[in-house]
Design a protein around this motif. Sequence first.
Motif, PDB file in Angstrom:
ATOM      1  N   ASN A   1       0.794  -1.228   0.000  1.00  0.00           N
ATOM      2  CA  ASN A   1       0.000   0.000   0.000  1.00  0.00           C
ATOM      3  C   ASN A   1       0.828   1.281   0.000  1.00  0.00           C
ATOM      4  O   ASN A   1       0.289   2.379  -0.126  1.00  0.00           O
ATOM      5  N   ASP A   2       2.160   1.146   0.109  1.00  0.00           N
ATOM      6  CA  ASP A   2       3.025   2.318  -0.040  1.00  0.00           C
ATOM      7  C   ASP A   2       3.585   2.419  -1.454  1.00  0.00           C
ATOM      8  O   ASP A   2       4.431   3.278  -1.733  1.00  0.00           O
TER       9      ASP A   2
ATOM     10  N   GLU B   1       1.164 -12.182   3.844  1.00  0.00           N
ATOM     11  CA  GLU B   1       1.149 -11.562   2.515  1.00  0.00           C
ATOM     12  C   GLU B   1      -0.074 -10.685   2.282  1.00  0.00           C
ATOM     13  O   GLU B   1      -0.090  -9.884   1.349  1.00  0.00           O
ATOM     14  N   MET B   2      -1.086 -10.836   3.119  1.00  0.00           N
ATOM     15  CA  MET B   2      -2.292 -10.019   2.963  1.00  0.00           C
ATOM     16  C   MET B   2      -2.190  -8.670   3.673  1.00  0.00           C
ATOM     17  O   MET B   2      -3.078  -7.828   3.530  1.00  0.00           O
ATOM     18  N   GLN B   3      -1.135  -8.450   4.402  1.00  0.00           N
ATOM     19  CA  GLN B   3      -1.010  -7.220   5.180  1.00  0.00           C
ATOM     20  C   GLN B   3      -0.471  -6.066   4.328  1.00  0.00           C
ATOM     21  O   GLN B   3       0.477  -6.235   3.547  1.00  0.00           O
ATOM     22  N   ASN B   4      -1.106  -4.890   4.476  1.00  0.00           N
ATOM     23  CA  ASN B   4      -0.599  -3.639   3.886  1.00  0.00           C
ATOM     24  C   ASN B   4      -0.438  -3.711   2.374  1.00  0.00           C
ATOM     25  O   ASN B   4       0.553  -3.247   1.819  1.00  0.00           O
TER      26      ASN B   4
ATOM     27  N   ARG C   1      -7.332  -3.343  -3.368  1.00  0.00           N
ATOM     28  CA  ARG C   1      -8.090  -4.152  -4.326  1.00  0.00           C
ATOM     29  C   ARG C   1      -7.829  -5.652  -4.144  1.00  0.00           C
ATOM     30  O   ARG C   1      -8.640  -6.476  -4.574  1.00  0.00           O
ATOM     31  N   LEU C   2      -6.710  -6.002  -3.499  1.00  0.00           N
ATOM     32  CA  LEU C   2      -6.422  -7.420  -3.297  1.00  0.00           C
ATOM     33  C   LEU C   2      -7.516  -8.077  -2.460  1.00  0.00           C
ATOM     34  O   LEU C   2      -8.083  -9.104  -2.856  1.00  0.00           O
TER      35      LEU C   2
END
Length: 590
Positions: free
Chosen positions: A309-310, A328-331, A335-336
Amino acid sequence: MKMNKVILYYICGVAGLSSLSSCDKDYLERPSEDQVEAPYFFNTGKDLEVATNDFYTMLASTDVYTNDASSDNLMPLNPANQVKGNRLVPVASGSGGWSWGNLRKINYFLENYGKVKDEAAKAKYSGIARFYRAYFYYDKVKTFGDVPWYSKVLSAKDPDIYKGRDSRKLVMDSVLADLNYAIANIPAEKQLNLITKYTALLLKARVALFEGTFRKYHGIEGHEKFLNEAVSASTELINSGAYTLYTTGGAAAAYRGLFARDNQDNVETILAADYQIGLKVHNLAYLFTSATSGSYGLTKDAVNSYLMNDGSRITDKAGYQTLSYYQEMQNRDPRLTQTTAGPDFRANGATANEPVTLNITTTGYRLIKALPDRAQWASSASIFDVIIFRYAEALLVYAEAKAELGTITQADLDLSVNKLRTRVGMPGLNLAQANANPDRYLEAQYVHVDKGSNKGVILEIRRERRIELFNEGQRWDDLMRWKEGQKLTQPMVGVYFSGLGAHDFTGDGAADVFLHTGSTSSAPSSVTSFINVNQRTLRNPITGQQNATSGNLDPFPQGGIFLEERDYYAPIPSEDLILNKNLTQNPGWK
């Protein structure tokens, strides 16, 4: 003409022009359908509307949301033949996509609409007919390459029935002419379920981008012309101000909400297929949630395409191949988890999170884009509208065409791709940075990408396109036009597991998934999904070893097959080659 005949024709026409043949032929004294339809039917503007209504059946509908299962984006329970590389030459005449009945309907209309005195109706509905002829031929050229061009109705004795293929140049120039006519003659209305000027502009942008990039990467002359046409059409649509991006719900919900709602509106959606209880339903939600029908799963490299997200790349991080699902789902790009079920997934309209359910997804990455409320998950119970054309595509076409032409600027990115990123709260794409540091992970996927100074930004636009248009039915076409069929031979794997035993998918400290080789006796009581690795095998991401005790779910261990000399086109049916000696088979097909 008698009034009762007008009424009879109108009633038949509501169900479609082709259904005129089901009316009382004796009453109408019809020795030949084609000879009678024109004098009795093509007389008013309403007749033209009714006639063109039949053409809407030619549009894709629910398959828009399932076609990605025939690509590297989604792995279904049963992999598609074109991914497995085992398509066969069809036998029956008119099969395998080599059918021409819809073209006859369109050309018949265009030969007969002119006697109507309503000039506005003639302009509008002839424009719609030519939209559909362009749509028809675009599909034919994508599928078969060079095809015969017919702009007239053929009689049984017409020698053109047995002519060979016309050149791609002639056919696609004719498609472009049809689209330009449609744009010039169909009114600029916002009609959610009808063809308008805006629909024609977006189809032109899509067609021109496909043709321009196909020619560029397949070494066919004339790619600049079509790329410039793509820029022109997308620019006109953008500058019209008629549409914008749907943002209701904000960055954390707008993207998912756009697709999951029952009824579309015309904020971003340009054309949608309408479904309603008691009138027309479908079974997409059942396919999205069934363990025995769809079982769709996002592939690992599709998930890896989503940025942090950065704006940084997860694939640049050490050890990214062996991150757990929760890690792997963090930050990530929001849209993921609006496309696949994340750790906190809850069904539309629900008040509690869903349990982790991996038996309904081949890869462990469960598809939730366009998944409606739970009441629609039963077979044939879905009523949510299906988006066929939406404004976001115009932004992507604009950016890609400019990048492939080598004329893209930062202002162009801000006008297009960066609007999509802003919707979900992502940092914008920076032209200079993208070109200075092309993504090696994407380079390995797209081996034929333009190696010039815009390589980095082209790769980033492809990333954006894959993410934004995920499961909207365009991925196969994208790989074909970029000459990246080899991408289908790369492993299509899923979630990584560090080993047998319990795994926490939601980050609450309780196990959700248990991997085993036969015994589940030691599984914690909190587990909701069990995986027997003897039945659902793993592939080690570092060594490539199959049937491992740690690695990624491997639902397609045999892997895809794509023959460069053959598989960019489909085969023509053998009976049609026998009937027409002037036709030749596509290369590599026997």
